[in-house]
Design a protein around this motif. Structure first.
Motif, mmCIF file in Angstrom:
data_model
loop_
_atom_site.group_PDB
_atom_site.id
_atom_site.type_symbol
_atom_site.label_atom_id
_atom_site.label_comp_id
_atom_site.label_asym_id
_atom_site.label_seq_id
_atom_site.Cartn_x
_atom_site.Cartn_y
_atom_site.Cartn_z
ATOM 1 N N ALA A 10 0.854 -1.185 0.000
ATOM 2 C CA ALA A 10 0.000 0.000 0.000
ATOM 3 C C ALA A 10 0.889 1.233 0.000
ATOM 4 C CB ALA A 10 -0.907 0.003 1.210
ATOM 5 N N SER A 11 0.640 2.154 -0.935
ATOM 6 C CA SER A 11 1.414 3.384 -0.974
ATOM 7 C C SER A 11 0.902 4.366 0.075
ATOM 8 C CB SER A 11 1.371 3.986 -2.372
ATOM 9 O OG SER A 11 2.327 5.024 -2.491
ATOM 10 N N PHE A 12 1.406 5.592 0.037
ATOM 11 C CA PHE A 12 1.121 6.589 1.067
ATOM 12 C C PHE A 12 -0.362 6.892 1.201
ATOM 13 C CE2 PHE A 12 1.599 8.817 -2.905
ATOM 14 C CZ PHE A 12 0.628 9.806 -2.864
ATOM 15 N N ASP A 13 -1.133 6.717 0.111
ATOM 16 C CA ASP A 13 -2.556 7.034 0.145
ATOM 17 C C ASP A 13 -3.427 5.784 0.100
ATOM 18 O OD1 ASP A 13 -1.978 6.240 -2.422
ATOM 19 O OD2 ASP A 13 -3.236 7.758 -3.395
ATOM 20 N N GLY A 14 -2.796 4.621 0.250
ATOM 21 C CA GLY A 14 -3.536 3.368 0.233
ATOM 22 C C GLY A 14 -3.626 2.712 -1.134
ATOM 23 N N THR A 15 -3.234 3.407 -2.203
ATOM 24 C CA THR A 15 -3.245 2.792 -3.537
ATOM 25 C C THR A 15 -2.300 1.594 -3.556
ATOM 26 O OG1 THR A 15 -3.761 4.869 -4.660
ATOM 27 C CG2 THR A 15 -2.714 3.154 -5.983
ATOM 28 N N GLU A 16 -2.782 0.482 -4.101
ATOM 29 C CA GLU A 16 -1.974 -0.742 -4.120
ATOM 30 C C GLU A 16 -0.990 -0.707 -5.282
ATOM 31 O OE1 GLU A 16 -4.446 -4.209 -4.004
ATOM 32 O OE2 GLU A 16 -4.730 -4.014 -1.832
ATOM 33 N N LEU A 17 0.258 -1.010 -4.974
ATOM 34 C CA LEU A 17 1.313 -1.092 -5.967
ATOM 35 C C LEU A 17 1.809 -2.531 -6.069
ATOM 36 C CD1 LEU A 17 3.447 2.052 -4.997
ATOM 37 C CD2 LEU A 17 1.585 1.915 -6.672
ATOM 38 N N ALA A 18 1.820 -3.067 -7.269
ATOM 39 C CA ALA A 18 2.363 -4.404 -7.498
ATOM 40 C C ALA A 18 3.883 -4.303 -7.568
ATOM 41 C CB ALA A 18 1.816 -4.986 -8.793
ATOM 42 N N VAL A 19 4.558 -5.208 -6.871
ATOM 43 C CA VAL A 19 6.018 -5.216 -6.827
ATOM 44 C C VAL A 19 6.506 -6.599 -7.244
ATOM 45 C CG1 VAL A 19 8.068 -4.810 -5.425
ATOM 46 C CG2 VAL A 19 5.960 -3.554 -4.929
ATOM 47 N N HIS A 20 7.331 -6.641 -8.262
ATOM 48 C CA HIS A 20 7.875 -7.879 -8.791
ATOM 49 C C HIS A 20 9.327 -8.003 -8.326
ATOM 50 C CE1 HIS A 20 4.353 -7.792 -11.508
ATOM 51 N NE2 HIS A 20 4.597 -6.485 -11.509
ATOM 52 N N ARG A 21 9.713 -9.192 -7.859
ATOM 53 C CA ARG A 21 11.052 -9.369 -7.289
ATOM 54 C C ARG A 21 11.721 -10.589 -7.915
ATOM 55 N NH1 ARG A 21 10.183 -7.817 -0.899
ATOM 56 N NH2 ARG A 21 12.457 -7.769 -0.970
ATOM 57 N N MET A 22 13.003 -10.430 -8.228
ATOM 58 C CA MET A 22 13.759 -11.520 -8.834
ATOM 59 C C MET A 22 15.176 -11.521 -8.278
ATOM 60 S SD MET A 22 14.698 -12.183 -12.894
ATOM 61 C CE MET A 22 13.041 -12.624 -13.373
ATOM 62 N N GLY A 23 15.645 -12.697 -7.853
ATOM 63 C CA GLY A 23 17.002 -12.823 -7.352
ATOM 64 C C GLY A 23 17.089 -12.655 -5.856
ATOM 65 N N ALA A 24 18.303 -12.775 -5.360
ATOM 66 C CA ALA A 24 18.571 -12.617 -3.932
ATOM 67 C C ALA A 24 19.921 -11.940 -3.786
ATOM 68 C CB ALA A 24 18.576 -13.973 -3.229
ATOM 69 N N MET A 60 11.021 -4.520 -8.660
ATOM 70 C CA MET A 60 10.467 -3.811 -9.809
ATOM 71 C C MET A 60 8.987 -3.520 -9.608
ATOM 72 S SD MET A 60 12.264 -6.414 -12.545
ATOM 73 C CE MET A 60 11.760 -7.848 -11.567
ATOM 74 N N PRO A 61 8.651 -2.320 -9.136
ATOM 75 C CA PRO A 61 7.234 -1.982 -9.014
ATOM 76 C C PRO A 61 6.631 -1.664 -10.380
ATOM 77 C CG PRO A 61 8.572 -0.088 -8.434
ATOM 78 C CD PRO A 61 9.531 -1.234 -8.664
ATOM 79 N N ASP A 62 5.345 -1.961 -10.529
ATOM 80 C CA ASP A 62 4.566 -1.348 -11.600
ATOM 81 C C ASP A 62 4.153 0.023 -11.085
ATOM 82 O OD1 ASP A 62 4.620 -3.481 -13.417
ATOM 83 O OD2 ASP A 62 2.861 -4.426 -12.522
ATOM 84 N N LEU A 63 4.480 1.067 -11.833
ATOM 85 C CA LEU A 63 4.111 2.409 -11.399
ATOM 86 C C LEU A 63 2.595 2.556 -11.297
ATOM 87 C CD1 LEU A 63 6.531 4.641 -13.515
ATOM 88 C CD2 LEU A 63 6.929 3.586 -11.277
ATOM 89 N N ARG A 64 2.162 3.464 -10.483
ATOM 90 C CA ARG A 64 0.737 3.813 -10.380
ATOM 91 C C ARG A 64 0.166 4.041 -11.791
ATOM 92 N NH1 ARG A 64 -2.071 7.249 -5.947
ATOM 93 N NH2 ARG A 64 -0.236 6.514 -4.820
ATOM 94 N N ALA A 65 -1.022 3.499 -12.037
ATOM 95 C CA ALA A 65 -1.702 3.607 -13.339
ATOM 96 C C ALA A 65 -1.065 2.723 -14.410
ATOM 97 C CB ALA A 65 -1.780 5.047 -13.821
ATOM 98 N N HIS A 66 -0.200 1.798 -14.016
ATOM 99 C CA HIS A 66 0.479 0.911 -14.963
ATOM 100 C C HIS A 66 0.430 -0.529 -14.470
ATOM 101 C CE1 HIS A 66 2.325 4.806 -15.986
ATOM 102 N NE2 HIS A 66 2.695 4.282 -17.137
#
Length: 253
Positions: A10-24, A60-66
């Motif tokens: 959840a971002s600062f205003d509650g909008t959900e941001l998808a976050v993609h993660r690869m590697g360690a 790697m987040p998907d930016l808001r509106a993306h």
């Protein structure tokens, strides 16, 4: 290397941001370009995989509106500087302390603003960006807003044809995208003095969409310009992009 995992914050205003993660390993936050996504900008052409193979974790987040992130239609969800605030919210939500930050095009604008406003990555990469691009968003924004407004009537040969075609490919939510385009801040060249960490300005040799990459590197306190093949859009498909990210971020100096 397996594909990325996905989580939601959840971002600062509650909008959900998808976050993609690869590697360690050492975290690298990668911000994609306008109308793109984490998968298109960083995963599809192997850049995230190269970072993961080199011992980094690509975040790697998907930016808001993306992409898979929230696409609110309420103008209140797009205050000035919203993307930089989203980047700061991501760093806080994931409790990142020692990390690197990479942005391409709109992502580079966002990364620069986020650093100016307080983020402190160890190293920074501004890709697909030039000096004039950081300060001249109003013209670029107007071009893309016009493309959205004329979406159904744009024909081949029109300057807006390529962005409209890309929006169709990416299934862009045009209402959300139009609101976002009006919420991106310009960066005055005087503010670049606040970007003190080592910064690579990485740009295609045929990419002048956002002005002078060499000029941007020279304006930064610790900037260096690296050129790879390609136009603005084409450089994302070049393996050299991932190679140069690994080379620069591996340097611990």
């Amino acid at each position: 290397m397996s594909g990325p995992t996905e989580q939601t914050i959840a971002s600062f205003d509650g909008t959900e941001l998808a976050v993609h993660r690869m590697g360690a390993g050492r975290p690298v936050v990668l911000l994609h370009g306008l109308f793109s996504s984490a998968e298109m900008n960083w995963v599809r052409f192997g850049h995230a995989g190269k970072l993961a193979d080199a011992g980094f974790e690509a975040i790697m987040p998907d930016l808001r509106a993306h992409g898979s992130s929230g696409k609110p239609h309420d103008p209140e969800s797009y205050p000035p500087g919203v993307l930089a605030r989203d980047a700061a919210a991501l760093v806080a939500a994931l409790d990142l302390d020692d990390y690197d930050l990479v942005g391409f095009s709109l992502g580079a604008r966002t990364a620069a603003r986020a650093v100016i406003e307080g983020l402190s990555p160890r190293r920074l990469v501004l890709a697909g960006m030039g000096l004039e691009g950081l300060a001249g968003w109003s013209g670029r924004s107007a071009f893309f807003i016009d493309a959205i407004d004329r979406f159904d009537e744009v024909k081949r040969g029109d300057p807006a044809f390529m962005p409209v075609s890309f929006m169709k490919t990416m299934k862009i939510d045009r209402v959300a995208a139009r609101l976002l385009l009006q919420a991106v801040d310009d960066t005055d060249p005087a503010e670049l003095a606040k970007i003190a960490m080592p910064t690579m300005v990485l740009c295609g040799d045929k990419d002048d969409d956002n002005g002078s990459a060499t000029g941007l590197a020279e304006a930064l306190p610790d900037g260096r310009h690296v050129e790879i093949p390609g136009t603005h859009m084409g450089s994302v498909t070049e393996g050299a992009l991932g190679d140069e990210l690994v080379r620069f971020l591996r340097n611990s100096g």
